[in-house]
Design an enzyme around this catalytic site. Structure first.
Site, PDB file in Angstrom:
ATOM      1  N   HIS A  20      -0.871  -7.588   3.678  1.00 53.26           N
ATOM      2  CA  HIS A  20      -1.316  -7.087   2.381  1.00 53.26           C
ATOM      3  C   HIS A  20      -1.986  -8.160   1.548  1.00 53.26           C
ATOM      4  O   HIS A  20      -3.023  -7.933   0.935  1.00 53.26           O
ATOM      5  CB  HIS A  20      -0.129  -6.512   1.610  1.00 53.26           C
ATOM      6  CG  HIS A  20       0.212  -5.133   2.053  1.00 53.26           C
ATOM      7  ND1 HIS A  20       1.502  -4.716   2.232  1.00 53.26           N
ATOM      8  CD2 HIS A  20      -0.575  -4.085   2.358  1.00 53.26           C
ATOM      9  CE1 HIS A  20       1.494  -3.452   2.636  1.00 53.26           C
ATOM     10  NE2 HIS A  20       0.250  -3.050   2.721  1.00 53.26           N
ATOM     11  N   CYS A  25     -28.406 -10.907 -25.190  1.00 55.96           N
ATOM     12  CA  CYS A  25     -28.360 -12.297 -24.738  1.00 55.96           C
ATOM     13  C   CYS A  25     -26.975 -12.904 -24.887  1.00 55.96           C
ATOM     14  O   CYS A  25     -26.796 -14.094 -24.798  1.00 55.96           O
ATOM     15  CB  CYS A  25     -29.407 -13.125 -25.471  1.00 55.96           C
ATOM     16  SG  CYS A  25     -29.179 -13.145 -27.239  1.00 55.96           S
ATOM     17  N   SER A  44     -32.651  -8.543 -30.007  1.00 57.84           N
ATOM     18  CA  SER A  44     -31.821  -9.010 -28.901  1.00 57.84           C
ATOM     19  C   SER A  44     -30.389  -9.040 -29.410  1.00 57.84           C
ATOM     20  O   SER A  44     -30.096  -9.693 -30.420  1.00 57.84           O
ATOM     21  CB  SER A  44     -32.274 -10.398 -28.450  1.00 57.84           C
ATOM     22  OG  SER A  44     -31.435 -10.836 -27.420  1.00 57.84           O
ATOM     23  N   MET A  66       2.563   0.225  -3.795  1.00 60.85           N
ATOM     24  CA  MET A  66       3.526   1.304  -4.029  1.00 60.85           C
ATOM     25  C   MET A  66       4.401   1.449  -2.789  1.00 60.85           C
ATOM     26  O   MET A  66       4.248   0.731  -1.835  1.00 60.85           O
ATOM     27  CB  MET A  66       2.798   2.586  -4.377  1.00 60.85           C
ATOM     28  CG  MET A  66       2.194   2.529  -5.761  1.00 60.85           C
ATOM     29  SD  MET A  66       1.384   4.031  -6.202  1.00 60.85           S
ATOM     30  CE  MET A  66       0.129   4.127  -5.007  1.00 60.85           C
ATOM     31  N   TYR A  84     -34.126  -5.243 -21.243  1.00 57.59           N
ATOM     32  CA  TYR A  84     -33.651  -6.281 -20.319  1.00 57.59           C
ATOM     33  C   TYR A  84     -32.263  -6.768 -20.715  1.00 57.59           C
ATOM     34  O   TYR A  84     -31.815  -6.531 -21.845  1.00 57.59           O
ATOM     35  CB  TYR A  84     -34.625  -7.470 -20.292  1.00 57.59           C
ATOM     36  CG  TYR A  84     -34.689  -8.238 -21.593  1.00 57.59           C
ATOM     37  CD1 TYR A  84     -33.773  -9.254 -21.863  1.00 57.59           C
ATOM     38  CD2 TYR A  84     -35.650  -7.944 -22.559  1.00 57.59           C
ATOM     39  CE1 TYR A  84     -33.805  -9.946 -23.065  1.00 57.59           C
ATOM     40  CE2 TYR A  84     -35.697  -8.628 -23.758  1.00 57.59           C
ATOM     41  CZ  TYR A  84     -34.761  -9.631 -24.008  1.00 57.59           C
ATOM     42  OH  TYR A  84     -34.785 -10.301 -25.195  1.00 57.59           O
ATOM     43  N   ARG A 144       5.014   8.834   2.043  1.00 59.05           N
ATOM     44  CA  ARG A 144       4.095   7.739   1.775  1.00 59.05           C
ATOM     45  C   ARG A 144       3.350   7.910   0.458  1.00 59.05           C
ATOM     46  O   ARG A 144       2.884   8.989   0.151  1.00 59.05           O
ATOM     47  CB  ARG A 144       3.055   7.645   2.901  1.00 59.05           C
ATOM     48  CG  ARG A 144       3.616   7.887   4.273  1.00 59.05           C
ATOM     49  CD  ARG A 144       2.528   7.997   5.331  1.00 59.05           C
ATOM     50  NE  ARG A 144       1.774   6.763   5.485  1.00 59.05           N
ATOM     51  CZ  ARG A 144       0.707   6.669   6.262  1.00 59.05           C
ATOM     52  NH1 ARG A 144       0.253   7.734   6.911  1.00 59.05           N
ATOM     53  NH2 ARG A 144       0.071   5.523   6.367  1.00 59.05           N
ATOM     54  N   ARG A 191      -9.181   4.175   5.706  1.00 62.08           N
ATOM     55  CA  ARG A 191      -9.758   4.051   4.364  1.00 62.08           C
ATOM     56  C   ARG A 191     -10.900   3.064   4.448  1.00 62.08           C
ATOM     57  O   ARG A 191     -10.976   2.259   5.383  1.00 62.08           O
ATOM     58  CB  ARG A 191      -8.703   3.557   3.373  1.00 62.08           C
ATOM     59  CG  ARG A 191      -8.190   2.171   3.725  1.00 62.08           C
ATOM     60  CD  ARG A 191      -7.076   1.719   2.795  1.00 62.08           C
ATOM     61  NE  ARG A 191      -6.405   0.563   3.381  1.00 62.08           N
ATOM     62  CZ  ARG A 191      -5.172   0.170   3.111  1.00 62.08           C
ATOM     63  NH1 ARG A 191      -4.446   0.840   2.249  1.00 62.08           N
ATOM     64  NH2 ARG A 191      -4.651  -0.887   3.679  1.00 62.08           N
ATOM     65  N   LYS A 196      -5.320   8.292   0.824  1.00 59.36           N
ATOM     66  CA  LYS A 196      -4.652   8.440   2.113  1.00 59.36           C
ATOM     67  C   LYS A 196      -4.602   9.895   2.541  1.00 59.36           C
ATOM     68  O   LYS A 196      -4.961  10.237   3.671  1.00 59.36           O
ATOM     69  CB  LYS A 196      -3.229   7.865   1.990  1.00 59.36           C
ATOM     70  CG  LYS A 196      -2.590   7.504   3.294  1.00 59.36           C
ATOM     71  CD  LYS A 196      -1.199   6.911   3.083  1.00 59.36           C
ATOM     72  CE  LYS A 196      -1.268   5.488   2.578  1.00 59.36           C
ATOM     73  NZ  LYS A 196       0.042   4.986   2.105  1.00 59.36           N
ATOM     74  N   GLY A 199      -0.088  -1.929  -0.426  1.00 60.41           N
ATOM     75  CA  GLY A 199       1.240  -2.519  -0.555  1.00 60.41           C
ATOM     76  C   GLY A 199       1.838  -2.466  -1.951  1.00 60.41           C
ATOM     77  O   GLY A 199       2.941  -2.947  -2.172  1.00 60.41           O
TER      78      GLY A 199
HETATM   79  P1  ADP Z   1       0.814   1.332   2.599  1.00 58.65           P
HETATM   80  O1  ADP Z   1      -0.121   2.168   1.796  1.00 58.65           O
HETATM   81  O2  ADP Z   1       1.583   0.375   1.785  1.00 58.65           O
HETATM   82  O3  ADP Z   1       0.134   0.746   3.792  1.00 58.65           O
HETATM   83  P2  ADP Z   1       1.888   3.387   4.283  1.00 58.65           P
HETATM   84  O4  ADP Z   1       2.215   4.690   3.703  1.00 58.65           O
HETATM   85  O5  ADP Z   1       0.581   3.313   4.988  1.00 58.65           O
HETATM   86  O6  ADP Z   1       1.958   2.305   3.140  1.00 58.65           O
HETATM   87  O7  ADP Z   1       3.080   3.033   5.243  1.00 58.65           O
HETATM   88  C1  ADP Z   1       3.601   1.775   5.562  1.00 58.65           C
HETATM   89  C2  ADP Z   1       3.664   1.585   7.071  1.00 58.65           C
HETATM   90  O8  ADP Z   1       4.403   2.607   7.698  1.00 58.65           O
HETATM   91  C3  ADP Z   1       2.294   1.622   7.691  1.00 58.65           C
HETATM   92  O9  ADP Z   1       2.200   0.624   8.657  1.00 58.65           O
HETATM   93  C4  ADP Z   1       2.214   2.962   8.309  1.00 58.65           C
HETATM   94  O10 ADP Z   1       1.380   2.973   9.432  1.00 58.65           O
HETATM   95  C5  ADP Z   1       3.658   3.228   8.712  1.00 58.65           C
HETATM   96  N1  ADP Z   1       3.894   4.672   8.719  1.00 58.65           N
HETATM   97  C6  ADP Z   1       3.772   5.491   7.671  1.00 58.65           C
HETATM   98  N2  ADP Z   1       3.993   6.778   8.029  1.00 58.65           N
HETATM   99  C7  ADP Z   1       4.264   6.760   9.345  1.00 58.65           C
HETATM  100  C8  ADP Z   1       4.556   7.776  10.295  1.00 58.65           C
HETATM  101  N3  ADP Z   1       4.600   9.054   9.959  1.00 58.65           N
HETATM  102  N4  ADP Z   1       4.785   7.398  11.558  1.00 58.65           N
HETATM  103  C9  ADP Z   1       4.736   6.080  11.895  1.00 58.65           C
HETATM  104  N5  ADP Z   1       4.459   5.087  11.065  1.00 58.65           N
HETATM  105  C10 ADP Z   1       4.216   5.414   9.785  1.00 58.65           C
HETATM  106 MG    MG Z   2      -1.004   1.895   4.901  1.00 58.68          MG
END
Ligand code: ADP
Ligand code: MG
Ligand code: MG
Length: 908
Positions: free
Chosen positions: A483, A864, A797, A109, A884, A98, A365, A28, A107
């Site tokens: 998720h 094998c 083999s 973490m 192989y 985040r 991503r 991220k 989802g």
């Molecule tokens: P995950 O990896 O579980 O998707 P995220 O870190 O992406 O967790 O965040 C969960 C939700 O919160 C996502 O929908 C993301 O877009 C939203 N979110 C995270 N940071 C911000 C931010 N700075 N402003 C607005 N929405 C946010």
């Molecule tokens: Mg996310």
């Protein structure tokens, strides 16, 4: 010594990180930096490195003293860019905190939003936004998330199933709505939200014994620690185990300026894929919600709207698309889509938010996709010149190929029945199974050998293990980008989400279908069509996905880049044909004994039994003579099916006792044929009984004791071969001696082989019949003495089933009793009978290859065992210069792809 840098800033079209820094910044963080560099509208912020996370764990879960000062420094830059200040009474900046590991773990973490709201900042924030409803809504969300993530989960507090603080606060909110007669959250007024926030805080003290912190700095520090902690949360650990992600990577933490999709009707939030992740179609595909915060879409609480008109489906066609509602912003998003695909050269999964008409990018991503989508995208992007052939080959995960050959609902059968309920087609293909209502039950039933469909109210990341164990997944709530849908798709699971008519009660383990009297109960069999989103009660016929020309085209590119051979393990001419169609370049293992099991085995089995229970050589010779023609017929048909390609025939391997008749009827029949008493049969059978047959009288040892058995098989092979040559065919037989541990065994057996060879030559008046003589390497001693074995053997083999069994000392047949404990306790990462134990067994293989080739540089070496079709094992074989791999017919395409990928990744 320069100081360790723990924090990297991004925003304002610049960044300290970039896309290829995923190990340090997490996926991220690295991509937020990259998007900033691409000039996209990313709210400013900074990333705390994964190193800081591992450091946190090394220091007994404390933050390094330099970390927070560095964080506050970076915050200054963010504040400058955004022209706001964190914790400021007049002009407060709010941030999110985040998680984000190297590899995405959707989802799994935790994330906390709206940090920075407290009694110091709220009055100013109210004034600035002039939107009290929004402020109080954001505040109560913060309290709820913070209590859940920071105060409960990160503290390791377990309040028991369904009693978590989040759940309790949710109940409180529902109760309030009920009292007021409200249906929707949006009906709650600003004052009421303020009141609810206060109630939340009281409840938190009551349940957790601590107050929600009313200090912006404390909130951020708490959240950073909690995100670090969430790396070791239960669901994250489960997910890592399934995905083989190392425990010591750690997660990065992203602190980012909040932007708000919940500021009214010109605000929105959404999730999108630059191409359709289920089919691969080159259409912008996504979901969005007006006046909502990001988590509302991914958590699957509301059914979201479609992004554009061309991707509307049955479930959402009545809802407004973003293309209709916000055409200008939609166009802007489309431009971003193009920029991202050009830059990343792959399908991206994006999160965005629109705050009062202004678009912001929050994440991108590489998107998870089904096998079908992976194939179609790879071929499309190759055509679009976005990627080259090698890249296209690498784009399809070998494990996913399996899914392309997976069953679908037989359209004929499907046309005759009506779905009982419909949902969103989140993961294609079909699945039939018994319904279970909890992830735990799914695992338990699966381990008992049942095929299950996991039916849940909503998609919950805590369910990963159950989802993994299930054939298919069905949920009442959630959208295509929830998720669970992402995770299911990544695994190629059939999955239907958002089947709104399902009324799921996980306590009574029933699901009632609205406006009908149908109730689905635990154990009921249902069928899912994940391609259409249809659910049927009962079992529908499934069929193999038809021959796909795209697949064939892709596989021909794969073969262009492959250097290691791929053969198949086939025991019948029919299997041989199937495998040849799948692209097998020969047979690496033909097990003679299989003609004594199953269809058409009556007569040969009878003769084999006669042979086994013979009292002396004369009787045995006679029985063998009768058996000869069956063996020859099978060998000939197999060589013919594989015309021009090598076929490795293994000499009879199992302990003879396995074939002794046990039923009275069969015993009597045999007694009559041999002209002896039934009691004699029983006695002779008992004489063959061994206390440890796996290490008993089997494999090469049979032929040492009874050379006439070897004689018969070799003669059958050579005569079959000669007959085919006469018919103008090109047979390439190879004779493989099993269960050897010393070259003397090969030499003694070779004498019999040479003698038969000369006799067959005489019979057909030729001077020589071409064949190879080699051995299976499956006893550790044979690997230690491979230099000697190779003096006689022309090929090796690796029989990795037995080699694994004997190296571990784990009986293959009894492993069910303890393997799961080893896996659950993390003592073994994987089942060594499914994927080669590279650390242990692998050492023996590496050594054996080296020793064998030192004696005989052109030694052909294959594998094998079952592991021959496992992608990680194929890669290991490639690195060890095997000639192989050989695997079951249906895994041949997987092995071909894995071999090509190894050549691309590790070739010279
Ligand atoms: P995950 O990896 O579980 O998707 P995220 O870190 O992406 O967790 O965040 C969960 C939700 O919160 C996502 O929908 C993301 O877009 C939203 N979110 C995270 N940071 C911000 C931010 N700075 N402003 C607005 N929405 C946010
Ligand atoms: Mg996310
Ligand atoms: Mg074996």
């Amino acid at each position: 010594m320069s100081k360790l840098k723990r924090v990297y800033s991004f925003g304002n079209k610049t960044a300290e990180g970039k896309a290829d820094m995923k190990n340090l910044l997490g996926g991220k963080g690295a991509n937020l930096a990259e998007m900033s560099l691409l000039g996209l509208p990313v709210p400013a912020g900074f990333t705390i490195t994964t190193e800081a996370c591992t450091e946190y764990y090394e220091n007994n879960c404390t933050l390094h003293p330099d970390l927070m000062p560095e964080v506050w420094d970076a915050m200054k830059l963010t504040e400058k860019t955004m022209n706001m200040k964190y914790g400021d009474p007049e002009n407060a900046l709010l941030v999110s905190c985040r998680s984000g590991a190297r590899k995405s773990m959707p989802g799994m973490m935790d994330t906390v939003l709206n940090l920075g709201l407290c009694s110091v900042t709220i009055p100013g924030f109210l004034k600035k936004t002039n939107n009290p409803r929004f402020v109080w809504d954001s505040y109560r969300r913060l309290i709820m998330m913070y209590a859940d993530v920071v105060m409960e989960k990160a503290e390791g507090i377990d309040l028991g199933e369904g009693r978590g603080i989040r759940k309790q606060l949710d109940e409180l909110l529902d109760e309030f709505k009920k009292q007021k007669g409200y249906n929707l959250d949006t009906e709650i007024t600003a004052d009421e939200l303020k009141f609810i926030a206060e109630e939340f805080k009281k409840k938190i003290i009551e349940v957790l014994g601590k107050p929600f912190p009313d200090d912006a700095k404390e909130q951020l520090e708490g959240s950073i620690k909690a995100v670090f902690k969430s790396w070791n949360g239960k669901k994250a650990v489960s997910y890592r185990r399934i995905e083989s992600i190392p425990d010591d990577w750690g997660t990065a933490v992203n602190v980012q300026t909040m932007v708000f999709g919940n500021m009214g009707d010109t605000s929105a939030t959404g999730v999108a894929f630059t191409r359709n992740p289920a089919t691969g179609e080159n259409l912008f595909y996504g979901e969005w919600l007006i006046n909502a915060q990001g988590e509302d879409v991914v958590a699957g609480i509301r059914t979201p709207n479609p992004l554009n008109d061309e991707t509307k489906n049955e479930q959402n066609k009545h809802l407004h698309s973003m293309e209709e509602a916000m055409p200008q912003t939609y166009k802007e998003l489309c431009d971003i889509r193009n920029i991202l695909e050009k830059s990343f050269r792959d399908m991206q999964d994006i999160e965005f938010t629109i705050q009062e008409g202004v678009l912001y990018m929050l994440q991108c991503r590489t998107g998870k996709r089904t096998g079908t989508a992976a194939l179609n995208m790879a071929m499309d992007m190759l055509q679009e010149n976005l990627i080259d052939e090698k890249m296209a080959v690498l784009r399809v995960d070998p494990g996913q190929l399996d899914e392309l050959l997976h069953p679908i609902c037989d359209p004929e059968a499907e046309s005759k029945v009506k779905p009982v309920v419909r949902g969103l087609p989140a993961g294609p293909g079909a699945a039939v199974g018994k319904v279970v209502f909890t992830a735990e039950d799914a695992v338990i039933w699966y381990r008992k050998g049942e095929k299950v469909i996991l039916l849940r109210e909503e998609t919950n990341p805590e369910d990963v293990e159950g989802m993994r164990a299930a054939e298919g997944i069905l949920t009442a709530r959630g959208g295509m980008t929830s998720h669970a849908a992402l995770v299911a798709r990544g695994w190629g699971k059939c999955c239907i989400v958002g089947a709104g008519a399902l009324n799921v009660n996980s306590k009574t383990k029933t699901a009632k279908i609205a406006e009908s009297n149908i109730v689905i109960k635990e154990g009921d069999i249902i069928t899912l069509n994940g391609t259409k989103g249809n659910v049927y009660t009962g079992e529908l016929t499934l069929m193999d996905a038809s021959e796909n020309p795209r697949f064939k085209e892709f596989m021909s590119i794969v073969d262009k880049h492959r250097t290691m051979g791929v053969r198949t393990n086939a025991d019948t001419p029919d299997d041989a044909k199937i495998a040849r169609d799948f692209g097998a370049e020969g047979i690496g293992l033909f097990r003679t004994e299989h003609m004594f099991y199953g269809k058409g085995s009556e007569e040969p089995l009878f003769l084999l039994r006669k042979m086994i229970l013979s009292a002396n050589v004369t009787e045995r010779r006679k029985a063998l003579n009768d058996l000869f023609k069956y063996v020859k017929k099978d060998m000939k048909a197999t060589l013919e099916a594989m015309d021009g390609l090598p076929v490795t025939f293994r000499l009879l391997d199992p302990p003879l006792h396995e074939f002794v008749p046990q039923s009275t009827e069969k015993q009597e029949e045999l007694a009559k044929a041999l002209g002896i008493q039934k009691e004699d049969i029983i006695k002779r059978g008992e004489a063959l009984h061994e206390s440890n047959p796996m290490m008993g009288h089997r494999g090469v040892r049979l032929g040492i004791t009874f050379p006439e058995i070897t004689d018969m098989q070799v003669r059958a092979m050579l005569e079959a071969s000669m007959e085919l040559i006469k018919e103008g065919k090109k047979p390439h037989p190879e004779l493989m001696v099993p269960v050897t541990c010393d070259v003397s065994e090969l030499n003694v057996t070779k004498k019999v082989v040479d003698k038969v060879h000369d006799e067959v030559c005489k019979k057909y008046e030729v001077s020589k019949i071409d064949f190879k003589y080699g051995t299976m390497i499956e006893i550790p001693r044979a690997t230690l003495l491979s230099d000697k074995m190779a003096k006689t053997a022309e090929f090796f083999s690796f029989g990795t089933n037995d080699l694994t069994q004997m190296t571990f000392g784990f009986s293959r047949d009894d492993i069910g009793g303890f393997l799961n404990d080893y896996l659950d306790k993390n003592m073994l990462a994987t089942d060594p009978f499914q994927t080669i134990d590279q650390e242990g067994v692998g050492q023996l293989i590496t050594m054996s290859v080296q020793k064998g080739r030192a004696t005989r540089p052109d030694l052909k070496i294959g594998i094998c065992g079952e592991q021959g079709g496992d992608p990680a094992s194929v890669e290991f074989c490639y690195k060890n210069n095997l000639t192989y791999v050989s695997c079951s017919p249906f895994r041949v395409p997987i092995a071909r792809l894995a071999a090509a990928q190894s050549a691309i990744k590790f070739g010279k």
